[in-house]
Design an enzyme around this catalytic site. Structure first.
Site, PDB file in Angstrom:
ATOM      1  N   THR A  16       0.743  -1.207   0.032  1.00 21.12           N
ATOM      2  CA  THR A  16       0.482   0.429   0.129  1.00 21.12           C
ATOM      3  C   THR A  16       1.279   1.171  -0.569  1.00 21.12           C
ATOM      4  O   THR A  16       1.952   0.855   0.649  1.00 21.12           O
ATOM      5  CB  THR A  16      -1.005  -0.115   0.682  1.00 21.12           C
ATOM      6  OG1 THR A  16      -1.201   1.146   1.616  1.00 21.12           O
ATOM      7  CG2 THR A  16      -0.016  -0.133   2.909  1.00 21.12           C
ATOM      8  N   ASP A  17       0.579   2.906  -0.250  1.00 19.55           N
ATOM      9  CA  ASP A  17       0.924   3.721  -0.358  1.00 19.55           C
ATOM     10  C   ASP A  17       1.257   3.973   0.970  1.00 19.55           C
ATOM     11  O   ASP A  17       1.743   4.979   0.869  1.00 19.55           O
ATOM     12  CB  ASP A  17       0.167   4.636  -1.500  1.00 19.55           C
ATOM     13  CG  ASP A  17      -1.169   4.753  -1.263  1.00 19.55           C
ATOM     14  OD1 ASP A  17      -1.661   4.151  -0.019  1.00 19.55           O
ATOM     15  OD2 ASP A  17      -1.660   5.877  -2.137  1.00 19.55           O
ATOM     16  N   GLU A  18       0.137   3.526   2.035  1.00 15.69           N
ATOM     17  CA  GLU A  18       0.527   4.164   3.081  1.00 15.69           C
ATOM     18  C   GLU A  18       1.716   3.772   4.123  1.00 15.69           C
ATOM     19  O   GLU A  18       1.875   4.258   4.841  1.00 15.69           O
ATOM     20  CB  GLU A  18      -0.888   2.941   4.132  1.00 15.69           C
ATOM     21  CG  GLU A  18      -2.798   3.819   3.689  1.00 15.69           C
ATOM     22  CD  GLU A  18      -3.058   3.021   4.566  1.00 15.69           C
ATOM     23  OE1 GLU A  18      -2.568   3.319   5.454  1.00 15.69           O
ATOM     24  OE2 GLU A  18      -4.275   3.329   4.311  1.00 15.69           O
ATOM     25  N   LYS A  74       2.179  -3.666   7.662  1.00 17.58           N
ATOM     26  CA  LYS A  74       2.611  -3.736   5.821  1.00 17.58           C
ATOM     27  C   LYS A  74       3.468  -3.146   5.390  1.00 17.58           C
ATOM     28  O   LYS A  74       4.273  -4.101   4.835  1.00 17.58           O
ATOM     29  CB  LYS A  74       1.419  -2.878   4.684  1.00 17.58           C
ATOM     30  CG  LYS A  74       0.196  -3.325   5.217  1.00 17.58           C
ATOM     31  CD  LYS A  74       0.006  -4.634   4.833  1.00 17.58           C
ATOM     32  CE  LYS A  74      -0.311  -4.934   2.657  1.00 17.58           C
ATOM     33  NZ  LYS A  74      -0.680  -6.350   2.488  1.00 17.58           N
ATOM     34  N   TYR A  78      -1.961  -0.497  11.426  1.00 16.44           N
ATOM     35  CA  TYR A  78      -2.051  -1.349  10.239  1.00 16.44           C
ATOM     36  C   TYR A  78      -0.864  -0.792   8.693  1.00 16.44           C
ATOM     37  O   TYR A  78      -0.494  -1.820   8.054  1.00 16.44           O
ATOM     38  CB  TYR A  78      -3.263  -0.483   9.014  1.00 16.44           C
ATOM     39  CG  TYR A  78      -3.253  -1.000   7.667  1.00 16.44           C
ATOM     40  CD1 TYR A  78      -3.335  -2.019   7.427  1.00 16.44           C
ATOM     41  CD2 TYR A  78      -3.274  -0.266   6.873  1.00 16.44           C
ATOM     42  CE1 TYR A  78      -3.376  -3.081   6.350  1.00 16.44           C
ATOM     43  CE2 TYR A  78      -3.134  -0.436   5.074  1.00 16.44           C
ATOM     44  CZ  TYR A  78      -3.593  -1.596   4.764  1.00 16.44           C
ATOM     45  OH  TYR A  78      -3.282  -2.274   3.976  1.00 16.44           O
TER      46      TYR A  78
HETATM   47  P1  NAD Z   1     -10.144  -7.312   2.512  1.00 22.92           P
HETATM   48  O1  NAD Z   1     -10.374  -7.164   4.055  1.00 22.92           O
HETATM   49  O2  NAD Z   1     -11.086  -6.678   1.703  1.00 22.92           O
HETATM   50  O3  NAD Z   1      -9.746  -8.997   2.179  1.00 22.92           O
HETATM   51  C1  NAD Z   1      -8.548  -9.316   2.574  1.00 22.92           C
HETATM   52  C2  NAD Z   1      -8.809 -10.710   2.502  1.00 22.92           C
HETATM   53  O4  NAD Z   1      -7.584 -11.727   3.005  1.00 22.92           O
HETATM   54  C3  NAD Z   1     -10.330 -11.125   3.158  1.00 22.92           C
HETATM   55  O5  NAD Z   1     -10.316 -12.499   1.797  1.00 22.92           O
HETATM   56  C4  NAD Z   1      -9.156 -12.013   4.673  1.00 22.92           C
HETATM   57  O6  NAD Z   1     -10.316 -13.530   4.650  1.00 22.92           O
HETATM   58  C5  NAD Z   1      -8.020 -12.547   3.458  1.00 22.92           C
HETATM   59  N1  NAD Z   1      -6.599 -12.972   4.701  1.00 22.92           N
HETATM   60  C6  NAD Z   1      -6.694 -12.306   6.340  1.00 22.92           C
HETATM   61  N2  NAD Z   1      -5.739 -12.681   7.161  1.00 22.92           N
HETATM   62  C7  NAD Z   1      -5.563 -14.048   6.125  1.00 22.92           C
HETATM   63  C8  NAD Z   1      -4.937 -14.815   6.556  1.00 22.92           C
HETATM   64  N3  NAD Z   1      -4.082 -14.377   7.518  1.00 22.92           N
HETATM   65  N4  NAD Z   1      -4.626 -16.296   5.676  1.00 22.92           N
HETATM   66  C9  NAD Z   1      -5.779 -16.141   4.793  1.00 22.92           C
HETATM   67  N5  NAD Z   1      -6.439 -15.436   4.452  1.00 22.92           N
HETATM   68  C10 NAD Z   1      -5.980 -14.064   4.902  1.00 22.92           C
HETATM   69  O7  NAD Z   1      -8.937  -6.385   1.588  1.00 22.92           O
HETATM   70  P2  NAD Z   1      -8.674  -5.699   0.270  1.00 22.92           P
HETATM   71  O8  NAD Z   1      -8.987  -4.564   0.560  1.00 22.92           O
HETATM   72  O9  NAD Z   1      -9.142  -6.677  -0.546  1.00 22.92           O
HETATM   73  O10 NAD Z   1      -6.771  -5.493   0.464  1.00 22.92           O
HETATM   74  C11 NAD Z   1      -6.319  -6.804  -0.104  1.00 22.92           C
HETATM   75  C12 NAD Z   1      -4.960  -6.620  -0.480  1.00 22.92           C
HETATM   76  O11 NAD Z   1      -4.862  -4.970  -0.481  1.00 22.92           O
HETATM   77  C13 NAD Z   1      -3.591  -6.331   1.268  1.00 22.92           C
HETATM   78  O12 NAD Z   1      -2.457  -6.594   1.746  1.00 22.92           O
HETATM   79  C14 NAD Z   1      -4.002  -4.740   1.473  1.00 22.92           C
HETATM   80  O13 NAD Z   1      -2.271  -4.139   2.392  1.00 22.92           O
HETATM   81  C15 NAD Z   1      -3.679  -4.240   0.009  1.00 22.92           C
HETATM   82  N6  NAD Z   1      -4.342  -3.310  -0.044  1.00 22.92           N
HETATM   83  C16 NAD Z   1      -5.058  -2.431  -0.474  1.00 22.92           C
HETATM   84  C17 NAD Z   1      -6.053  -0.973  -0.673  1.00 22.92           C
HETATM   85  C18 NAD Z   1      -6.967  -0.461  -0.732  1.00 22.92           C
HETATM   86  O14 NAD Z   1      -7.605   0.362  -0.915  1.00 22.92           O
HETATM   87  N7  NAD Z   1      -8.399  -1.949   0.245  1.00 22.92           N
HETATM   88  C19 NAD Z   1      -4.876  -0.571  -1.597  1.00 22.92           C
HETATM   89  C20 NAD Z   1      -3.573  -1.467  -1.032  1.00 22.92           C
HETATM   90  C21 NAD Z   1      -2.864  -2.065  -0.843  1.00 22.92           C
HETATM   91  O1  TDX Z   2     -16.831   6.613   8.184  1.00 24.32           O
HETATM   92  C1  TDX Z   2     -15.841   7.049   7.641  1.00 24.32           C
HETATM   93  N1  TDX Z   2     -15.502   8.206   7.289  1.00 24.32           N
HETATM   94  C2  TDX Z   2     -14.065   8.888   6.786  1.00 24.32           C
HETATM   95  O2  TDX Z   2     -14.388   9.851   6.625  1.00 24.32           O
HETATM   96  C3  TDX Z   2     -14.497   5.925   6.930  1.00 24.32           C
HETATM   97  C4  TDX Z   2     -14.673   4.371   6.911  1.00 24.32           C
HETATM   98  C5  TDX Z   2     -13.225   6.215   6.704  1.00 24.32           C
HETATM   99  N2  TDX Z   2     -13.637   8.068   6.329  1.00 24.32           N
HETATM  100  C6  TDX Z   2     -11.819   9.057   5.262  1.00 24.32           C
HETATM  101  C7  TDX Z   2     -10.634   7.956   6.633  1.00 24.32           C
HETATM  102  C8  TDX Z   2      -9.658   7.952   5.531  1.00 24.32           C
HETATM  103  O3  TDX Z   2      -9.596   9.663   5.189  1.00 24.32           O
HETATM  104  O4  TDX Z   2     -12.200   8.119   4.472  1.00 24.32           O
HETATM  105  C9  TDX Z   2     -10.934   7.630   4.356  1.00 24.32           C
HETATM  106  C10 TDX Z   2     -10.643   6.485   3.470  1.00 24.32           C
HETATM  107  O5  TDX Z   2     -11.000   5.821   4.048  1.00 24.32           O
HETATM  108  P1  TDX Z   2     -11.209   4.037   4.305  1.00 24.32           P
HETATM  109  O6  TDX Z   2     -12.119   3.449   3.773  1.00 24.32           O
HETATM  110  O7  TDX Z   2     -10.938   3.463   5.864  1.00 24.32           O
HETATM  111  O8  TDX Z   2      -9.392   4.163   4.103  1.00 24.32           O
HETATM  112  P2  TDX Z   2      -7.618   4.069   4.033  1.00 24.32           P
HETATM  113  O9  TDX Z   2      -8.350   4.266   5.278  1.00 24.32           O
HETATM  114  O10 TDX Z   2      -7.537   5.332   3.156  1.00 24.32           O
HETATM  115  O11 TDX Z   2      -6.658   2.931   3.774  1.00 24.32           O
HETATM  116  C11 TDX Z   2      -7.195   2.029   2.065  1.00 24.32           C
HETATM  117  O12 TDX Z   2      -6.166   2.387   1.130  1.00 24.32           O
HETATM  118  C12 TDX Z   2      -5.185   1.795   0.998  1.00 24.32           C
HETATM  119  C13 TDX Z   2      -7.461   0.705   2.552  1.00 24.32           C
HETATM  120  O13 TDX Z   2      -7.916   0.161   3.433  1.00 24.32           O
HETATM  121  C14 TDX Z   2      -5.936   0.549   3.095  1.00 24.32           C
HETATM  122  O14 TDX Z   2      -6.318  -1.428   3.111  1.00 24.32           O
HETATM  123  C15 TDX Z   2      -5.525   1.157   1.390  1.00 24.32           C
HETATM  124  O15 TDX Z   2      -3.853   0.253   2.564  1.00 24.32           O
END
Ligand code: NAD
Ligand code: TDX
Length: 340
Positions: free
Chosen positions: A129-131, A160, A156
């Site tokens: 992630t960019d985080e 990562k 988190y």
């Molecule tokens: P998500 O929470 O929707 O899905 C995570 C999945 O991983 C689930 O299906 C869960 O059951 C599985 N999981 C969790 N722990 C596990 C374990 N110990 N063993 C096997 N399976 C396990 O998450 P997402 O938003 O789809 O994110 C997926 C990946 O992408 C993560 O690594 C996250 O850090 C990364 N990522 C997410 C975002 C975003 O915006 N959501 C952005 C950049 C990177």
């Molecule tokens: O109810 C809300 N109100 C609000 O203002 C929620 C749930 C979030 N927020 C804000 C927090 C953040 O600034 O919105 C922004 C986005 O929040 P999230 O959806 O929780 O995402 P963020 O914390 O930015 O992280 C996401 O992007 C990077 C993913 O959850 C991560 O897995 C990924 O690594």
């Protein structure tokens, strides 16, 4: 550069029942039918097998299990040629309330997968992630690059960042064939209702007022999850071994602007939301410079119109209540406890 030098035949996609991992599984099934995919997923609260139903059984196999389980990995990894690790605890707010599962899945889990990849000589791609780069000021002209220092803010993002460090060390010390991608905020169908965009859409559908943290001016760099999937494939097949690629689609927007878009598109007044307690340590702004990915691998995002992607996402949640309904009440109850 640009020429495909790794043709995956049989890959393991961990976390393939989550939001982004399942998009990648569906994307590979559609675009690369010659590649077999074994999905390994623990089905935590965030995993849902419904996300990958209907895919050809000859191409996609599901195994229910934990990436921390090295005995299981010994049984299933041999015979594959790559691991793409999406499995993680992914929600910042949860990591603040209880960091332990993040340490286990995100750090220990990555370590176990790296060891399995080393033992059985597999390629390894880490979804990050960019985080890991912390945040930028709103008025900073810069964006994150592969040279940006690691400066994670939350449990988190620290977990990562730790995982990325392990991947880099396994490459340098053991010569493991690794790549890492650090992507910005994803949106699209199948995202858990705890995340910002689906939470607000489903709140409005339920007659609950959307909730905005802090002053709402925090900026996220949005990318459609399909574009994330095509970028990961490009990196897995053509990326330079040992390298890090940043994935982003020039999608910077403030949370307030995104929320106003959602309200307007759903026929609500633009001020029909509540300001709630800010997230502790809340990152101010993320912004990705995807130049390396674009120039080295020729990747380009397809979903460049955020408003139309958001409209389609609203339509998907409106049409698929059966998918999100089971998670909604528990998610909102947790937020209520946290004052959010
Ligand atoms: P998500 O929470 O929707 O899905 C995570 C999945 O991983 C689930 O299906 C869960 O059951 C599985 N999981 C969790 N722990 C596990 C374990 N110990 N063993 C096997 N399976 C396990 O998450 P997402 O938003 O789809 O994110 C997926 C990946 O992408 C993560 O690594 C996250 O850090 C990364 N990522 C997410 C975002 C975003 O915006 N959501 C952005 C950049 C990177
Ligand atoms: O109810 C809300 N109100 C609000 O203002 C929620 C749930 C979030 N927020 C804000 C927090 C953040 O600034 O919105 C922004 C986005 O929040 P999230 O959806 O929780 O995402 P963020 O914390 O930015 O992280 C996401 O992007 C990077 C993913 O959850 C991560 O897995 C990924 O690594």
């Amino acid at each position: 550069m640009g020429t495909e030098r790794f043709t995956p035949g049989n890959i393991i996609v961990t976390g393939g029942c989550g939001f982004i991992g399942s998009n990648f599984v569906r994307w590979v099934a559609k675009n690369h039918p010659q590649t077999h995919v074994t999905v390994l997923d623990a089905l935590t609260y965030a995993g849902n097998v419904a996300n990958i139903v209907g895919l050809p059984k000859s191409q996609v196999e599901f195994i229910h299990g934990n990436i921390c389980d090295s005995d299981l990995l010994d049984r299933i990894v041999p015979g594959h040629d790559a691991i793409v690790n999406y499995a993680a605890e992914s929600h910042n707010d949860n990591s603040i309330a209880d960091p332990e599962p993040f340490i286990q899945s995100n750090i220990v889990g990555t370590y176990r997968l790296l060891e399995a990849a080393r033992k059985y000589d597999l390629h390894y791609h880490q979804i990050s992630t960019d985080e890991v780069y912390g945040d930028l000021a709103l008025d900073d002209p810069g964006r994150f690059t592969p040279q940006s220092p690691y400066r994670p803010s939350s449990p988190y993002s620290a977990s990562k960042a730790s995982a990325d460090m392990l991947v880099r060390a396994w490459h340098r010390t053991y010569g493991l064939k690794t790549t890492i991608s650090n992507c910005s905020n994803n949106y699209g169908p199948y995202q858990h209702v705890e995340k910002f965009i689906p939470r607000q859409i489903t709140n409005i559908l339920d007659g609950i007022r959307p909730k905005l943290y802090g002053d709402g001016l925090n900026v996220r760099d949005w990318i459609h999850t399909e574009d994330h999937s095509s970028a990961v494939w490009a990196i897995l097949t053509e990326g330079r071994i040992g390298e890090t690629y940043l994935i982003g689609a020039n999608g910077e927007r403030s949370n307030l602007d995104v929320l106003r878009d959602i309200l307007r598109m759903m026929g609500q007044p633009e001020d029909a939301f509540d300001w709630v307690r800010d997230r502790p340590g809340h990152d101010r702004r993320y912004a990705i410079d995807p130049t390396r990915l674009e120039t080295e691998l020729g990747w380009k995002p397809q979903h460049t119109d955020f408003e139309s992607g958001l409209k389609q996402t609203i339509k998907w949640y409106t049409d698929n209540e059966g998918w999100w309904r089971p998670a909604k009440a528990a998610t909102e109850a947790k937020y209520k406890e946290q004052g959010q």
